[in-house]
Design an enzyme around this catalytic site. Structure first.
Site, short mmCIF file in Angstrom:
data_model
loop_
_atom_site.label_atom_id
_atom_site.label_comp_id
_atom_site.label_asym_id
_atom_site.label_seq_id
_atom_site.Cartn_x
_atom_site.Cartn_y
_atom_site.Cartn_z
N HIS A 1 31.44 44.81 33.34
CA HIS A 1 32.38 45.49 34.83
C HIS A 1 31.36 46.07 35.50
CE1 HIS A 1 35.76 43.81 33.28
NE2 HIS A 1 35.70 44.61 31.86
N ASP B 1 32.74 41.63 36.04
CA ASP B 1 33.18 41.29 37.41
C ASP B 1 32.96 42.99 38.32
OD1 ASP B 1 34.63 43.10 36.39
OD2 ASP B 1 36.61 43.12 36.31
N ASN C 1 31.98 43.58 21.20
CA ASN C 1 32.25 43.54 22.41
C ASN C 1 31.94 44.89 23.03
OD1 ASN C 1 32.52 41.43 25.19
ND2 ASN C 1 34.60 42.57 24.42
N GLU D 1 35.16 47.44 21.46
CA GLU D 1 35.02 48.62 22.41
C GLU D 1 34.96 50.04 21.89
OE1 GLU D 1 38.18 48.63 25.98
OE2 GLU D 1 37.10 47.13 26.65
N GLU E 1 32.85 39.72 30.85
CA GLU E 1 33.79 40.21 31.17
C GLU E 1 33.66 40.64 32.89
OE1 GLU E 1 36.28 42.86 29.43
OE2 GLU E 1 36.88 41.93 27.61
#
Ligand code: 9MR
Length: 455
Positions: free
Chosen positions: A240, A271, A203, A161, A269
């Site tokens: 996400h 979702d 990432n 990030e 990650e």
């Protein structure tokens, strides 16, 4: 990665069908081979399917039952972060991370390490540091943690990030960023030295839409790293999603364009908030996009049951709070098995990619195929080397380039004229397993016709 002979057969069937596509034939070819768990079905195409895991849930039998049955990769959700592993400067604590790593290894699962350098979840001592002292502390942290886990980590999120949201494409301001723009490459170099066998990833989130400034900025950084030989092997797209941040229509384009730089792409990650059919269709789109990109090597969901999620109220995962499979689970499994009803929109890449498909590899031998991303005056070529029905220890691809073509950069290969040979870590391939190497050049790489010899 263990590939079964069934996988080889399926790979052969699928690659044949790519050229002679009929929808009915695809279903016939795959329905007999359908896997029954996420991990097994992903493994059919050489991919992993993982979950973020919390150490304090490893005593929950429902949780562990699903984990062991369905997943073949784990990411510690918080236990490898800087505040967890170096709570006091110079004193490292691996107890909780080790619980996850040991569990994963006992089950034959891969481990994704998350994360070595990040502006967030820094311990207090690091939050208060700046300048050279912080740079050195960060590099020491990367070195100590990656060394401790050397040989046990499939992929590290080396840096997490580091780019700002919004339209600027700038780096995120942080104490690490203020030590100088080169903090990211310094972290990657330290990680490579500490654990040369781990794949090293950058990432981030909100890097899923190809048109977003943040996506473009990360792309340019990875392109720059590849050009200058900074060691980077993969890009993690956190992915996400919810109604404010939906699965973009160009998601596959984004995955493909990163892959075309010569890095693996991992969905790290995943979702998707929602429920029922809509959520199931969104999951299906993500899985199909990954399966359509050769270098999209695996998917990790950020938790197991909805109740395990960092945003549990959005019910974003594949199992409900009681551990029952949701419609999204079924759509993911079906998509991994290339079956089910397609609800995805087909997306096209903004770059030109042509693929030469191969025949079924012979026993003991190997085959090679090239996929090419070309533009006016240049190209990136990705060469896939696949072992035949027996394991091999080394390989050499023979491939002549057109006159006037110059190679400016190679990765995962040693080149001597027309011979392209494995490096130390990618010569051994199990039966049916593949590896990829690549090169960038100027001029044209049209019409390459590689042959492969195994040792
Ligand atoms: O899921 C993690 C949650 O338990 C933590 O409280 C949070 C703290 O920062 O981090 C969550 O995981 C994040 C991941 O490390 C990086 N990408 C975003 C994830 C969700 O916030």
């Amino acid at each position: 990665m263990k590939l079964t002979s069934r996988s080889v057969l399926r790979a052969a069937l699928v690659s044949t069908l790519v050229t002679a596509t009929t929808g009915a034939a695809v279903l016939m070819a795959t329905s007999a081979n359908a896997g029954t768990t996420l991990g097994a079905s992903a493994a059919e195409s050489g991919r992993y399917f993982g979950a973020a895991v919390a150490a304090n849930k490893l005593s929950d039998s429902t949780y562990v039952g699903i984990l062991n049955r369905e997943f073949n990769s784990v990411t510690p959700e918080n236990e490898m972060k800087i505040d967890a592993t170096e709570p006091t400067q110079g004193q490292f604590t691996f107890t909780n991370a080790d619980r996850i790593v040991n569990h994963a290894r006992s089950q034959g699962m891969k481990v994704r390490g998350h994360t070595l350098a990040w502006h967030s979840q820094q311990p207090g001592w690091m939050q208060n540091m700046s300048g050279t002292a912080l740079r050195n502390a960060m590099l020491n942290h990367v070195t100590q943690v990656a060394t401790y886990y050397r040989g046990k980590i499939d992929s590290w999120d080396v840096v997490n990030e580091a780019f700002a949201d919004g339209t600027t494409g700038a780096r995120r301001d942080s104490n690490l960023q203020r030590t100088g723009d080169d903090w990211i490459e310094a972290a990657f170099r330290a990680a490579r030295t500490a654990d040369p066998g781990a794949k090293l990833c950058y990432n981030d989130y909100n890097t899923d839409d190809w048109t977003h400034a943040k996506t473009q900025a990360v792309y340019r950084m990875v392109q720059d790293f590849k050009t200058r030989g900074v060691p980077i092997d993969c890009v993690g797209l956190q992915s996400h999603f919810n109604s404010q941040s939906p699965v973009p229509s160009n998601y596959q384009t984004t995955l493909q364009n990163f892959a075309n730089l010569g890095v693996d792409v991992q969905i790290t990650e995943l979702d998707i908030e929602g429920s029922g059919t809509t959520q199931a269709q969104n999951y299906e789109r993500v899985v199909k996009a990954c399966l359509a990109v050769t270098r999209c090597t695996g998917i990790t969901v950020w938790g197991i049951r909805d109740s395990d999620s960092w945003r549990a109220s959005g019910t974003p995962l594949l199992f409900d709070g009681s551990g029952n499979k949701k419609p999204a689970y079924t759509s993911v499994l079906n998509a991994l098995n290339l079956g089910g009803t397609s609800t995805s929109t087909t997306t096209t890449t903004t770059t030109t990619t042509t693929t030469t498909t191969t025949t079924t590899p012979p026993p003991g031998g190997c085959t090679a195929s090239v996929s090419l991303n070309s533009w006016n005056g240049g190209f990136v070529a990705t060469v896939k080397v696949t072992a035949g029905a027996s394991a091999i220890n080394s390989w050499t691809v023979t491939m002549a380039l057109p006159a006037g073509t110059t190679v400016t950069n190679t990765w995962n290969v040693q080149r001597s004229g027309n011979n392209w040979t494995n490096v130390s870590y990618n010569g051994r391939l199990a039966a049916g397993q593949y590896t990829e190497f690549g090169f960038q050049g100027t001029g044209s790489a049209a019409g390459l016709s590689p042959t492969c010899a195994a040792g």
